[in-house]
Each structure stands twice: as structure tokens, then as C-alpha cells.
Enzyme design. Structure first.
Site, mmCIF file in Angstrom:
data_model
loop_
_atom_site.group_PDB
_atom_site.id
_atom_site.type_symbol
_atom_site.label_atom_id
_atom_site.label_comp_id
_atom_site.label_asym_id
_atom_site.label_seq_id
_atom_site.Cartn_x
_atom_site.Cartn_y
_atom_site.Cartn_z
ATOM 1 C CG ASP A 1 -80.563 -72.522 16.987
ATOM 2 O OD1 ASP A 1 -81.348 -72.341 16.026
ATOM 3 O OD2 ASP A 1 -79.713 -71.683 17.339
ATOM 4 C CB SER B 1 -72.302 -68.412 26.809
ATOM 5 O OG SER B 1 -73.543 -68.328 26.145
#
Length: 288
Positions: free
Chosen positions: A69, A189
Site C-alpha cells: 500500500d 487502528s
């Protein structure tokens, strides 16, 4: 119909990248697919570096990116306004933006050759930094814009205004404004929700807020978001997709809206977002 012109960009720091580039070059030659290597990618396999990055983007119909990514985000931030479809082959670990893993690279080439790949149009953030009434610059981000503290371990105060209505003053380690694509990155997260790519919203996620009742908030992607550090706040930093960082002074204004451009991410035919989600997050549906 003429064959798709492919521009190949590889993160040559990833293990196995050079060998995969050689295999893809050989397969494209076998299929007579027009393939051009970015200069550093060519050098990684000992081929002549004949094409600059700008020329590669301008002359390609699709960019084949080998990496993770982070590699795709880096390529995006080098595109300026020349947005080409990107098909990612994952050489990293998680890879929500990549289409397939390295072992399935032939499936990606087959989809390109047959024209059966599909495009997932991804919303981008348009970020403007204003100081003393003057624009310091405009930036784009695919995943997120993160406002965070500097070198000292301390809380920062950020006032957030959405469509001219005061949302809150956040007292936290920082704040994330994420697109649906970025909802599976830093925002996840920090406790944010997973959003589908076409959900039409942004998520504002505080990072470790001092007031525990402050939760992530979804706002329409048609909203205008303004973030103003407290006048007493020392310098903070605006980070775009984890790639570029801008120093923000007390009194600066950060404006965030939906960018007029969209990034087309190439996917294999029949692959759904939920399938990717299950694979990447290892959702088996069974007891642990």
C-alpha cells in the site's frame, strides 16, 4: 481495440521484486502487451533506463505497481493531476489497495490482457492550508489527513468545524480525517469503523482522546471540514497518507473537502470489497 499500454513501477527494495519484474516482462513479451518500465525499475533488472516517471505516466493507460500500500500511495503522490488506473501486486504484508498477491500475478496480467479488470473509483481528500488569510498550498490524499503532535509526548487541542457548525474541540494525541479507502488504515487502528468504498462519507477519528466519550464521527463527503489548532498550541504536523508532512503553526487553518478527481483502482473481475476485507482481516466467522 488496441492493447492496453502498461507502465510498470516496482518497489525494488522489496524481496523478490526484481525477479517478479523479469517474469512480468517475459509474460508481456509473450502476449505482445505494450510494457514500459519506470527508470529505477528497469535498472533493478539491468535493463536500460529509457523512460522518466513523467513520461511513463503520460504514455500509459494503466500503471502496474509492485509493492504494498505504501508503494501505491507514493506513486499516487507523484502523479500530480495525471491520474491513471493503478493495479497493485502485493509484495508486502497486508495490502488493502493491492489487487492480488505476488503468487497470483498471472491472474493480473490475464485481466489486463483480456480487459476484464474492473475499476473501483476511490474518493480523494482535497486539503488546503491557510495562514494569515493566504493559501500555503493544496494537497490530495487517498487514505487520510492526520494532524498530530510534534516531537514532545503531549496532548494537542484542535477545534473542528463541519459545514460552519462547531463539532468539538478535541484534546487528544491527534486527529484523523479518513476517506472510505483510508478507513482500513490508521483510522481503523485508532478505533474508527470500516467503510465501504462507495459509502459517500468521511470519518473524523480522534487519536487517544482525553475525553473518553469522544468517538469517531461520520460526515458526508460533501461536507466542508475546518480544523484549527488552539492559539496556544505549539507547532503540530499535518501528514498526508503517511507520505508528506506539512508543519502547521498556531493560527493556521486546515480546510478539507472532497477532491474533484477520483483515483481508479483496478480489481480482478468478481472480486468484491468484502472478500478483500475478509481475507486481509482474517474474518473466518468461527470462534477463535
Amino acid at each position: 481495440m488496441s492493447a492496453c499500454r502498461i507502465g510498470l513501477i516496482a518497489n525494488h527494495g522489496k524481496p523478490g521484486a526484481a525477479e517478479l519484474v523479469r517474469e512480468i516482462v517475459a509474460e508481456c513479451e509473450r502476449r505482445a502487451l505494450p510494457l514500459t518500465l519506470e527508470a529505477h525499475t528497469a535498472q533493478s533488472i539491468g535493463a536500460p533506463a529509457t523512460c522518466s516517471h513523467d513520461d511513463l505516466v503520460r504514455t500509459s493507460d494503466l500503471l502496474l505497481v509492485l509493492g504494498g500500500d505504501g508503494t501505491i500511495l507514493q506513486v499516487l503522490h507523484e502523479l500530480c493531476d495525471e491520474f491513471r488506473p493503478i493495479l497493485g501486486i502485493n509484495l508486502g504484508t497486508l495490502g488493502f489497495l493491492t489487487c492480488v498477491g505476488a503468487a497470483a500475478w498471472r491472474d493480473a496480467i490475464e485481466a489486463i490482457a483480456s480487459g476484464t479488470y474492473r475499476l473501483s473509483e476511490r474518493t480523494l481528500l482535497d486539503i488546503e492550508v491557510v495562514r494569515d488569510g493566504q493559501s500555503l498550498g493544496r494537497y490530495i490524499a487517498l487514505n487520510d489527513a492526520v494532524i498530530s503532535r510534534g516531537e514532545l509526548s503531549r496532548l494537542i487541542k484542535l477545534n473542528v468545524i463541519v459545514d460552519e457548525a462547531n463539532l468539538s474541540e478535541y484534546n487528544a494525541d491527534g486527529l484523523i480525517v479518513a476517506t472510505p479507502t483510508g478507513s482500513t488504515a490508521y483510522s481503523l487502528s485508532a478505533g474508527g469503523p470500516v467503510l465501504t468504498p462507495n459509502s459517500g462519507v468521511f470519518v473524523v477519528t480522534p487519536i487517544c482522546p482525553h475525553v473518553l466519550t469522544m468517538r469517531p464521527v461520520l460526515v458526508s463527503d460533501a461536507s466542508h471540514i475546518e480544523i484549527i489548532p488552539s492559539p496556544r498550541e505549539p507547532d503540530v504536523f499535518l501528514t498526508l497518507d503517511g507520505q508528506n508532512s506539512v508543519r502547521i503553526l498556531a493560527g493556521d487553518l486546515i480546510r478539507i473537502t472532497k477532491a474533484p478527481q477520483r483515483l481508479p483502482l483496478a480489481m480482478l473481475p468478481g472480486m468484491s470489497f468484502f472478500e478483500v476485507l475478509r481475507q486481509k482481516l482474517k474474518w473466518s466467522g468461527t470462534a477463535i
